[in-house]
Design a protein around this motif. Structure first.
Motif, PDB file in Angstrom:
ATOM      1  N   ASN A 414       0.837  -1.204   0.000  1.00 38.50           N
ATOM      2  CA  ASN A 414       0.000   0.000   0.000  1.00 38.50           C
ATOM      3  C   ASN A 414       0.870   1.251   0.000  1.00 38.50           C
ATOM      4  O   ASN A 414       0.623   2.198  -0.730  1.00 38.50           O
ATOM      5  CB  ASN A 414      -0.871   0.024   1.259  1.00 38.50           C
ATOM      6  N   LEU A 415       1.875   1.226   0.879  1.00 44.35           N
ATOM      7  CA  LEU A 415       2.739   2.389   1.026  1.00 44.35           C
ATOM      8  C   LEU A 415       3.425   2.733  -0.296  1.00 44.35           C
ATOM      9  O   LEU A 415       3.407   3.879  -0.740  1.00 44.35           O
ATOM     10  CB  LEU A 415       3.783   2.111   2.116  1.00 44.35           C
ATOM     11  N   PHE A 416       4.017   1.678  -0.929  1.00 46.98           N
ATOM     12  CA  PHE A 416       4.822   1.981  -2.114  1.00 46.98           C
ATOM     13  C   PHE A 416       3.986   2.129  -3.385  1.00 46.98           C
ATOM     14  O   PHE A 416       4.426   2.763  -4.336  1.00 46.98           O
ATOM     15  CB  PHE A 416       5.896   0.906  -2.305  1.00 46.98           C
ATOM     16  N   ASN A 417       2.792   1.528  -3.407  1.00 51.62           N
ATOM     17  CA  ASN A 417       2.005   1.603  -4.638  1.00 51.62           C
ATOM     18  C   ASN A 417       0.921   2.668  -4.604  1.00 51.62           C
ATOM     19  O   ASN A 417       0.486   3.147  -5.634  1.00 51.62           O
ATOM     20  CB  ASN A 417       1.373   0.243  -4.939  1.00 51.62           C
ATOM     21  N   ILE A 418       0.474   3.062  -3.400  1.00 51.61           N
ATOM     22  CA  ILE A 418      -0.590   4.071  -3.338  1.00 51.61           C
ATOM     23  C   ILE A 418      -0.103   5.345  -2.659  1.00 51.61           C
ATOM     24  O   ILE A 418      -0.082   6.417  -3.261  1.00 51.61           O
ATOM     25  CB  ILE A 418      -1.815   3.535  -2.564  1.00 51.61           C
ATOM     26  N   THR A 419       0.314   5.202  -1.405  1.00 51.55           N
ATOM     27  CA  THR A 419       0.573   6.397  -0.610  1.00 51.55           C
ATOM     28  C   THR A 419       1.704   7.244  -1.178  1.00 51.55           C
ATOM     29  O   THR A 419       1.520   8.422  -1.498  1.00 51.55           O
ATOM     30  CB  THR A 419       0.903   5.990   0.846  1.00 51.55           C
ATOM     31  N   LEU A 420       2.880   6.643  -1.309  1.00 49.67           N
ATOM     32  CA  LEU A 420       4.040   7.433  -1.741  1.00 49.67           C
ATOM     33  C   LEU A 420       3.822   8.091  -3.101  1.00 49.67           C
ATOM     34  O   LEU A 420       4.048   9.298  -3.230  1.00 49.67           O
ATOM     35  CB  LEU A 420       5.292   6.565  -1.740  1.00 49.67           C
ATOM     36  N   PRO A 421       3.400   7.353  -4.126  1.00 51.68           N
ATOM     37  CA  PRO A 421       3.233   8.008  -5.432  1.00 51.68           C
ATOM     38  C   PRO A 421       2.267   9.186  -5.367  1.00 51.68           C
ATOM     39  O   PRO A 421       2.430  10.155  -6.098  1.00 51.68           O
ATOM     40  CB  PRO A 421       2.662   6.896  -6.320  1.00 51.68           C
ATOM     41  N   LEU A 422       1.268   9.107  -4.460  1.00 52.24           N
ATOM     42  CA  LEU A 422       0.280  10.181  -4.430  1.00 52.24           C
ATOM     43  C   LEU A 422       0.748  11.402  -3.638  1.00 52.24           C
ATOM     44  O   LEU A 422       0.329  12.516  -3.932  1.00 52.24           O
ATOM     45  CB  LEU A 422      -1.034   9.661  -3.848  1.00 52.24           C
ATOM     46  N   ILE A 423       1.565  11.183  -2.621  1.00 48.69           N
ATOM     47  CA  ILE A 423       1.934  12.363  -1.819  1.00 48.69           C
ATOM     48  C   ILE A 423       3.286  12.939  -2.213  1.00 48.69           C
ATOM     49  O   ILE A 423       3.613  14.047  -1.811  1.00 48.69           O
ATOM     50  CB  ILE A 423       1.938  12.071  -0.300  1.00 48.69           C
ATOM     51  N   ILE A 424       4.073  12.225  -3.002  1.00 48.71           N
ATOM     52  CA  ILE A 424       5.438  12.701  -3.226  1.00 48.71           C
ATOM     53  C   ILE A 424       5.449  14.020  -3.990  1.00 48.71           C
ATOM     54  O   ILE A 424       6.298  14.882  -3.744  1.00 48.71           O
ATOM     55  CB  ILE A 424       6.277  11.614  -3.951  1.00 48.71           C
ATOM     56  N   LYS A 425       4.463  14.231  -4.860  1.00 49.12           N
ATOM     57  CA  LYS A 425       4.482  15.453  -5.663  1.00 49.12           C
ATOM     58  C   LYS A 425       4.241  16.706  -4.818  1.00 49.12           C
ATOM     59  O   LYS A 425       5.043  17.632  -4.850  1.00 49.12           O
ATOM     60  CB  LYS A 425       3.469  15.351  -6.794  1.00 49.12           C
TER      61      LYS A 425
END
Lengths: 513, 296
Positions: A414-425
């Motif tokens: 979840n962290l690497f496929n959803i959370t990080l990609p969405l908040i990194i920007k």
């Protein structure tokens, strides 16, 4: 005052007259004060500062007298404040980087000349033994020369009289001769006495028992060179190095500030006693800033995720406890850690000794000191990251997680496929700002280690835990040489780094104005 | 509530609670320790978290009172902590008021007026905001040295200098307030101007009363930032009785003169009010920090 002279206008227009009077009066006073400051600075040949205040005053007058610039009146004070205390110091620092401004070259050429020409020395040839007499009108100095004796007019030494004419006298002066004991008691007052002979020569006390003639130490020639009247050596002003220099290379101090071009920068690259420490510190600064951002982000994101999880109860309690390190003033918590990490009395070592029998010296071993700094900085910095992440996590649609749960995904994926990609920007600009802040985290280093332990073989003060900022601070303010020029050159290099970072940041965050 | 729950959820919740409690224990350890140390007698005492025989020795000294121990020896307070705290508060209040006044008027112009160079000024303010003043300390020192030769209350070693120097950091606050002004509908002010109000009156009597919450936040933010300011104050202030708390506090922990217990009491005494203010206002402060500064 003005309202009374008006021919009975209404209360309102009186009020406006008064307002206008107040406004123009205040403005006139301000302009008058700054004109005084500008003139005073100009008279002291501080042209840069005179120019600064001239520009500031001129723009103030322009903004407040021109109706077209009405909007600018609102922003002028803030812009002037930033100009005076951010932009001007920045440019001035860059300027200092190209000079040899330091403890030995602090003054301007004119001030150095003045200083040297006002120096005096006491002649060996013209020397008198003296006796001191006390009369009702004050003390009399009686000088005994080889050919004639000279006697001063009475002086009230205790009342602060320090000059008196001396005249030839053949006999003994009036009054009671004082013994050596009284002369010793009066020695400080006597040291300030100047006696002036009939032909205008000045005599001052040379030793406990003698007075001698005073001569100016240097005399100036038309070509600007100075001759030492005592030794006969001639010194020429050397505007390359900022010193008066004699033919055989002897220099006079103080020196003056001169432009030395890129020398400070070349020194950083070529002088091994500066280059070594500089690059070591640069690498540590970079790794410190990167490591801090990674650690605080990892910890902050983890905690934010936990606090965001709807199975967890008591969120308010956890949240308050977790942001406590952010709420305590940093200068206090850093000092608290300094005490807790103390090798001999610190509580951390007491615990470690009790548990493992260890007593690490956190402040003298470079690796341990760096570990300590990163630990403390993570403690200080994770709450900010946690708060940022909590805000950003709320914006992620919940059904994404539900869908992934149906697919059997665990928290890690979840962290690497959803959370990080969405908040990194949206997080990126904040991370860069955090990197820039920690790149220049002066307070942490200054209060925790002060840069210690020191790097061996450095010619300027440099420590293994110093960041570039604290390194420049120490060169400028803690070293005995106070090499402001070198410090400013390194500061200029940091300006470039920070400027580049903030430009990138501006691009990334797509600010609309 | 998610509809699909894996079986292990119960254990994971328990593990999360335990993990967070353990983490909080570690995080709070230094803070609790300092409170405990402030009640131990002597400057080198060790012991458990709850002091066995609590003593108010350090608290007397922190409050500026001489302390007479059981052995009859009277200790004088080593440093004027309350004076430092007062200096800090004085400097912070005056500069926060100035910062608030100046950044509110600027933010108004940036939010409501059109003028040449507006975008460029706003952007460059953000860029310059990132340059830490510690890098131009030499220049600031020289600047205040020069000013002080002619205006003595603004020279080196005066609070005036520290207050005025803090005005350089207004960009962040201007952005915060501007963000708030942008979110307020401007039709009210426009109506007032149609009715004959001047721009200043529309600002003063309509927009300002609507913006009290953000003004409070900015005031507190500016206050805390000035209280915590270290580098500039450390260079500009010299005399012991002029120092601010941030500069003075470190004098407790010099190698030659290590007053750990006295420091602990002084730290709790001065840090607690600031911490409580911060916790009380955290919601708004965090909003201001993240929204105003960066999102724009």
């Amino acid at each position: 005052m003005i309202t009374e002279t008006l021919s009975s206008p209404g209360i309102e227009s009186r009020y406006f007259m008064f307002r206008a009077f107040l406004k123009w009066g205040a403005l006139a006073t301000l302009v008058g004060m700054s004109l005084y400051l500008i003139l005073a600075l100009y008279a002291q040949r501080e042209f840069v500062f005179a120019m600064l205040f001239l520009v500031l005053t001129a723009s103030a007058v322009m903004v407040f007298f021109n109706r077209k610039l009405y909007a600018h009146r609102y922003i002028f004070p803030a812009i002037a404040g930033m100009g005076l205390f951010v932009i001007f110091p920045l440019m001035y620092t860059i300027g200092i980087g190209f000079t040899n401004y330091s403890a030995s070259n602090l003054l301007s050429f004119g001030q150095v000349q003045e200083n040297l020409l006002s120096r005096t020395y006491q002649s060996e040839a013209v020397r008198y033994d003296y006796e001191l007499f006390k009369t009702n009108a004050g003390y009399i100095v009686h000088l005994k020369g080889k050919h004639q004796n000279l006697t001063s007019a009475p002086m009230e030494l205790e009342a602060g009289e320090t000059t008196a004419p001396v005249l030839p006298l053949s006999g003994q002066p009036r009054g009671e001769a004082l013994g050596i004991r009284d002369i010793i008691q009066l020695r400080e007052l006597l040291a300030q006495v100047t006696l002036i002979t009939e032909d205008g020569r000045e005599l001052s006390r040379a030793s406990l028992r003698s007075f001698a003639a005073i001569h100016p130490q240097f005399s100036q020639h038309d070509n600007g060179s100075l001759t030492d009247n005592q030794s006969g050596t001639t010194y020429f002003p050397d505007h390359e190095t900022g010193f008066y220099r004699s033919a055989d290379g002897e220099t006079l101090s103080p020196g003056w500030t001169v432009n030395i071009g890129w020398d400070n920068y070349l020194k950083v690259v070529s002088d091994p006693t500066i280059r070594g420490p500089f690059f070591q510190i640069f690498v540590w600064t970079l790794s410190f800033a990167v490591a801090t951002v990674i650690f605080t982000l990892a910890l902050g994101l983890l905690l934010a995720n936990l606090l965001q999880w709807d199975q967890i109860r008591g969120k308010g309690f956890y949240r308050t406890m977790l942001i406590l390190p952010y709420a305590v003033p940093a200068f206090i918590s850093i000092l608290v850690f300094k005490g807790l990490f103390n090798q001999n009395f610190g509580e951390i070592n007491l615990v470690l000794e009790g548990l493992f029998g260890l007593r690490p010296d956190w402040f003298s071993d470079p690796a341990l000191a760096r570990t300590m700094i990163l630990t403390v900085n993570t403690w200080l910095g994770y709450p900010y990251m946690m708060l940022l992440c909590m805000g950003l996590l709320q914006a992620i649609p919940r059904d994404l997680y539900e869908a992934s749960a149906m697919d059997g995904a665990g928290p890690i994926s979840n962290l690497f496929n959803i959370t990080l990609p969405l908040i990194i920007k949206p997080l990126m600009p904040l991370l860069i700002a955090s990197f820039a802040f920690n790149f220049n985290n002066f307070v942490l280093i200054a209060l925790l280690t002060g840069g210690a332990p020191d790097i061996i073989g450095a010619s300027t003060p440099a420590g293994t835990t110093d960041l570039l900022v604290s390194y420049t601070y120490r060169i400028a303010f803690q070293d005995s040489g106070q090499n402001f020029g070198l410090a400013a050159a390194i500061a200029t290099a940091i300006f470039l780094v920070v400027g580049a970072l903030s430009l990138v940041n501006l691009k990334l965050s797509k600010i609309k104005v | 509530m998610a509809m699909v729950q894996p079986r292990s959820t119960k254990y994971r919740v328990l593990a999360s609670h335990l993990g967070m409690l353990a983490f909080i224990a570690i995080v709070l350890f230094p803070l609790l320790m300092v409170i405990s140390i402030s009640f131990r007698s002597g400057n080198f005492a060790s012991g458990s978290l709850l002091p066995e025989n609590p003593s108010l020795e350090h608290w007397y000294l922190a409050l500026g009172l001489p302390y007479t121990g059981e052995d009859g020896i009277t200790t004088q307070p080593p440093f004027p902590v309350l004076l430092w705290l007062w200096n800090s508060i004085k400097v912070a209040v005056v500069s926060s008021v100035l910062i608030l006044a100046l950044s509110t008027t600027s933010a108004y112009a940036f939010a409501r007026m059109r003028f040449a160079g507006k975008g460029a000024v706003l952007k460059s303010m953000l860029i310059f905001q990132m340059f830490p003043p510690v890098l131009s300390l030499v220049a600031l020192y020289a600047l205040f040295d020069q000013i002080g030769n002619h205006v003595s209350w603004l020279g080196l070693n005066t609070h005036g200098a520290v207050i005025v120097a803090s005005l350089g950091g207004m960009a962040l606050h201007i952005w915060t307030i501007k963000g708030y002004f942008d979110s307020i509908d401007r039709s009210l002010e426009e109506a007032a101007i149609v009715d004959g109000a001047t721009t200043w009156q529309a600002f003063r009597y309509i927009l300002l009363p609507l913006s009290v919450p953000i003004l409070v936040v900015v005031f507190i933010l500016a206050f805390i930032m000035t209280i915590m300011e270290y580098p500039m104050a450390s260079v500009l202030l010299v005399d012991t009785d002029k120092l601010t708390l941030a500069v003075g506090a470190q004098q407790y922990l010099y190698e030659q003169n290590y007053l750990w217990g006295d420091f602990a009491a002084a730290a709790v005494l001065s840090g607690l009010p600031i911490t409580i203010i911060f916790l009380y206002c955290q919601k708004w402060i965090v909003g201001g920090l993240t929204a105003g500064g960066v999102k724009g």
